[in-house]
Scaffold this motif. Structure first.
Motif, mmCIF file in Angstrom:
data_model
loop_
_atom_site.group_PDB
_atom_site.id
_atom_site.type_symbol
_atom_site.label_atom_id
_atom_site.label_comp_id
_atom_site.label_asym_id
_atom_site.label_seq_id
_atom_site.Cartn_x
_atom_site.Cartn_y
_atom_site.Cartn_z
ATOM 1 N N GLY A 7 14.785 49.904 -33.458
ATOM 2 C CA GLY A 7 13.416 49.590 -33.831
ATOM 3 C C GLY A 7 12.801 48.473 -33.009
ATOM 4 O O GLY A 7 11.899 47.769 -33.493
ATOM 5 N N VAL A 8 13.257 48.319 -31.764
ATOM 6 C CA VAL A 8 12.772 47.246 -30.897
ATOM 7 C C VAL A 8 11.576 47.735 -30.084
ATOM 8 O O VAL A 8 11.641 48.788 -29.437
ATOM 9 C CB VAL A 8 13.882 46.775 -29.931
ATOM 10 C CG1 VAL A 8 13.365 45.669 -29.005
ATOM 11 C CG2 VAL A 8 15.099 46.301 -30.711
ATOM 12 N N GLU A 9 10.496 46.986 -30.118
ATOM 13 C CA GLU A 9 9.351 47.299 -29.276
ATOM 14 C C GLU A 9 9.651 46.863 -27.844
ATOM 15 O O GLU A 9 10.206 45.784 -27.620
ATOM 16 C CB GLU A 9 8.095 46.596 -29.786
ATOM 17 C CG GLU A 9 7.626 47.112 -31.139
ATOM 18 C CD GLU A 9 6.306 46.494 -31.559
ATOM 19 O OE1 GLU A 9 5.727 45.732 -30.757
ATOM 20 O OE2 GLU A 9 5.868 46.760 -32.695
ATOM 21 N N PHE A 10 9.286 47.709 -26.891
ATOM 22 C CA PHE A 10 9.557 47.372 -25.498
ATOM 23 C C PHE A 10 8.505 47.978 -24.582
ATOM 24 O O PHE A 10 7.809 48.933 -24.936
ATOM 25 C CB PHE A 10 10.957 47.838 -25.079
ATOM 26 C CG PHE A 10 11.174 49.338 -25.153
ATOM 27 C CD1 PHE A 10 11.025 50.142 -24.036
ATOM 28 C CD2 PHE A 10 11.544 49.939 -26.354
ATOM 29 C CE1 PHE A 10 11.239 51.510 -24.102
ATOM 30 C CE2 PHE A 10 11.760 51.313 -26.438
ATOM 31 C CZ PHE A 10 11.603 52.097 -25.307
ATOM 32 N N GLU A 11 8.426 47.398 -23.417
ATOM 33 C CA GLU A 11 7.498 47.851 -22.384
ATOM 34 C C GLU A 11 8.305 48.551 -21.300
ATOM 35 O O GLU A 11 9.385 48.096 -20.921
ATOM 36 C CB GLU A 11 6.772 46.637 -21.806
ATOM 37 C CG GLU A 11 5.858 46.913 -20.626
ATOM 38 C CD GLU A 11 5.293 45.629 -20.057
ATOM 39 O OE1 GLU A 11 5.271 45.487 -18.821
ATOM 40 O OE2 GLU A 11 4.897 44.742 -20.860
ATOM 41 N N VAL A 12 7.784 49.665 -20.808
ATOM 42 C CA VAL A 12 8.441 50.396 -19.729
ATOM 43 C C VAL A 12 7.688 50.157 -18.431
ATOM 44 O O VAL A 12 6.463 50.308 -18.383
ATOM 45 C CB VAL A 12 8.492 51.912 -20.024
ATOM 46 C CG1 VAL A 12 8.959 52.692 -18.795
ATOM 47 C CG2 VAL A 12 9.398 52.194 -21.206
ATOM 48 N N GLN A 13 8.411 49.767 -17.395
ATOM 49 C CA GLN A 13 7.835 49.678 -16.048
ATOM 50 C C GLN A 13 8.482 50.775 -15.214
ATOM 51 O O GLN A 13 9.664 50.704 -14.885
ATOM 52 C CB GLN A 13 8.073 48.317 -15.410
ATOM 53 C CG GLN A 13 7.519 48.251 -13.982
ATOM 54 C CD GLN A 13 7.516 46.838 -13.421
ATOM 55 O OE1 GLN A 13 7.035 45.913 -14.059
ATOM 56 N NE2 GLN A 13 8.059 46.687 -12.220
ATOM 57 N N GLU A 14 7.702 51.786 -14.898
ATOM 58 C CA GLU A 14 8.204 52.922 -14.130
ATOM 59 C C GLU A 14 8.368 52.522 -12.669
ATOM 60 O O GLU A 14 7.468 51.961 -12.057
ATOM 61 C CB GLU A 14 7.241 54.106 -14.253
ATOM 62 C CG GLU A 14 7.754 55.406 -13.683
ATOM 63 C CD GLU A 14 8.824 56.062 -14.546
ATOM 64 O OE1 GLU A 14 9.479 56.992 -14.056
ATOM 65 O OE2 GLU A 14 8.991 55.646 -15.711
ATOM 66 N N GLU A 15 9.546 52.843 -12.112
ATOM 67 C CA GLU A 15 9.858 52.493 -10.738
ATOM 68 C C GLU A 15 9.745 53.708 -9.817
ATOM 69 O O GLU A 15 10.046 54.828 -10.214
ATOM 70 C CB GLU A 15 11.274 51.925 -10.637
ATOM 71 C CG GLU A 15 11.455 50.575 -11.289
ATOM 72 C CD GLU A 15 10.821 49.451 -10.493
ATOM 73 O OE1 GLU A 15 10.696 49.579 -9.255
ATOM 74 O OE2 GLU A 15 10.457 48.429 -11.105
ATOM 75 N N ASP A 16 9.318 53.443 -8.592
ATOM 76 C CA ASP A 16 9.388 54.428 -7.517
ATOM 77 C C ASP A 16 10.696 54.152 -6.781
ATOM 78 O O ASP A 16 10.831 53.134 -6.098
ATOM 79 C CB ASP A 16 8.194 54.267 -6.577
ATOM 80 C CG ASP A 16 8.231 55.238 -5.399
ATOM 81 O OD1 ASP A 16 9.258 55.920 -5.198
ATOM 82 O OD2 ASP A 16 7.231 55.294 -4.648
ATOM 83 N N LEU A 17 11.667 55.027 -6.919
ATOM 84 C CA LEU A 17 12.995 54.757 -6.377
ATOM 85 C C LEU A 17 13.040 54.827 -4.859
ATOM 86 O O LEU A 17 14.042 54.424 -4.251
ATOM 87 C CB LEU A 17 14.019 55.716 -6.996
ATOM 88 C CG LEU A 17 14.154 55.633 -8.520
ATOM 89 C CD1 LEU A 17 15.303 56.501 -8.994
ATOM 90 C CD2 LEU A 17 14.328 54.201 -8.998
ATOM 91 N N TRP A 18 11.973 55.317 -4.258
ATOM 92 C CA TRP A 18 11.898 55.339 -2.790
ATOM 93 C C TRP A 18 11.040 54.192 -2.262
ATOM 94 O O TRP A 18 10.893 54.031 -1.062
ATOM 95 C CB TRP A 18 11.360 56.683 -2.315
ATOM 96 C CG TRP A 18 12.387 57.757 -2.474
ATOM 97 C CD1 TRP A 18 13.273 58.193 -1.523
ATOM 98 C CD2 TRP A 18 12.669 58.521 -3.646
ATOM 99 N NE1 TRP A 18 14.091 59.153 -2.036
ATOM 100 C CE2 TRP A 18 13.749 59.393 -3.335
ATOM 101 C CE3 TRP A 18 12.141 58.564 -4.935
ATOM 102 C CZ2 TRP A 18 14.286 60.289 -4.257
ATOM 103 C CZ3 TRP A 18 12.688 59.448 -5.843
ATOM 104 C CH2 TRP A 18 13.734 60.295 -5.515
ATOM 105 N N ASN A 19 10.511 53.421 -3.185
ATOM 106 C CA ASN A 19 9.736 52.223 -2.825
ATOM 107 C C ASN A 19 9.883 51.222 -3.967
ATOM 108 O O ASN A 19 8.955 50.970 -4.722
ATOM 109 C CB ASN A 19 8.264 52.587 -2.587
ATOM 110 C CG ASN A 19 7.449 51.400 -2.129
ATOM 111 O OD1 ASN A 19 7.971 50.447 -1.546
ATOM 112 N ND2 ASN A 19 6.154 51.436 -2.403
ATOM 113 N N LYS A 20 11.068 50.646 -4.057
ATOM 114 C CA LYS A 20 11.435 49.844 -5.229
ATOM 115 C C LYS A 20 10.635 48.549 -5.284
ATOM 116 O O LYS A 20 10.356 47.918 -4.260
ATOM 117 C CB LYS A 20 12.930 49.545 -5.185
ATOM 118 C CG LYS A 20 13.769 50.812 -5.306
ATOM 119 C CD LYS A 20 15.254 50.547 -5.113
ATOM 120 C CE LYS A 20 16.040 51.840 -5.181
ATOM 121 N NZ LYS A 20 17.488 51.633 -4.920
ATOM 122 N N SER A 21 10.290 48.170 -6.510
ATOM 123 C CA SER A 21 9.477 46.983 -6.709
ATOM 124 C C SER A 21 10.289 45.711 -6.426
ATOM 125 O O SER A 21 11.528 45.698 -6.506
ATOM 126 C CB SER A 21 8.946 46.929 -8.146
ATOM 127 O OG SER A 21 10.002 46.628 -9.055
#
Length: 248
Positions: free
Chosen positions: A46-60
């Motif tokens: 039941g934990v609220e969380f934020e998702v940051q989607e990554e581009d695996l060919w241009n990693k953040s």
């Protein structure tokens, strides 16, 4: 977000809030079965969380700083502290948010058994193992990959037996470790010449269907057809002939 050197290297910043509170972020790639584990575990608690989607060919930059050793998703960031490796994250979540039921049994022997089977699933039903099927043309190498896949899956099916979940009536650690790969079965079937996981391992498929009835799992696993389309893109990137997979 300010980050120090990754926990994977033993250093971290001061937590900004109490242990179980504070911002939770998952550095994710939607098709990653490993990131699915982390999201299932958080939702089970039941934990609220934020998702940051990554581009695996241009990693953040955030991903590279958070996991400098492997530079891979998922990374769980809690109170500005990055935690790497999906099964480590699942254990961290279990030990941090303790108001909800634990993913592991109470007694030490049963906990050890669950950890063994999660480790077995992690090492055998894996992205690398799946790649031996979808990442090869029809032939000896793919046939070997299919043989290894079913050999491991049948071992897990034997352990599951007639139980509802691997831990009995309680959804837990081993289920979280394995169920994300259920979303990849369709892609493996299509790229492996049309074999049927359900025909070979009916109890595993029935278990997967039961797991998907849980909201935490349903909200974390993508549609199987979407995964299959992603696999077709990967085959193109790795120069595997597309006509080896079945047409839809």
């Amino acid at each position: 977000m300010v980050l120090a050197t990754s926990l994977c290297q033993g250093a971290c910043v001061e937590p900004t809030m109490g242990k179980e509170n504070g911002k939770v972020v998952v550095l994710d790639f939607w098709a990653s079965p490993y990131a699915m584990r982390t999201k299932i575990a958080l939702r089970e608690k039941g934990v609220e969380f934020e998702v940051q989607e990554e581009d695996l060919w241009n990693k953040s930059e955030l991903l590279l700083k958070s996991n400098p050793v492997h530079e891979k998703v998922p990374v769980l960031i809690h109170n500005n502290i990055p935690i790497c490796e999906s099964l480590v994250q699942v254990q961290y979540i279990d030990e941090t948010w303790t108001e909800a039921a634990s993913f592991l049994p109470a007694d030490p022997q049963s906990r050890a058994t669950a950890r063994f089977w999660a480790d077995y699933a992690d090492k055998t039903i894996s992205f690398a193992g799946g790649r031996k099927i979808w990442g090869n043309k029809k032939g000896e190498e793919q046939d070997k990959g299919i043989e290894e896949f079913f050999e491991s899956l049948k071992v897990l099916e034997n352990e599951l037996g007639d139980k509802t979940y691997f831990g009995g009536e309680t959804f837990g650690y081993v289920d979280i470790a394995l169920v994300p790969f259920y979303s990849w079965f369709h892609a493996l079937e299509e790229c492996g010449g049309g074999f049927s996981v359900e025909a070979a391992c009916p109890k595993i498929v029935a278990w997967g269907k039961r797991c998907v009835e849980r909201k935490s799992v349903a909200d974390s696993l993508p549609e199987s057809e979407k995964v299959y389309q992603q696999v077709l893109k990967l085959r193109q990137i790795f120069n595997v002939e597309q006509n080896e997979c079945r047409e839809h």
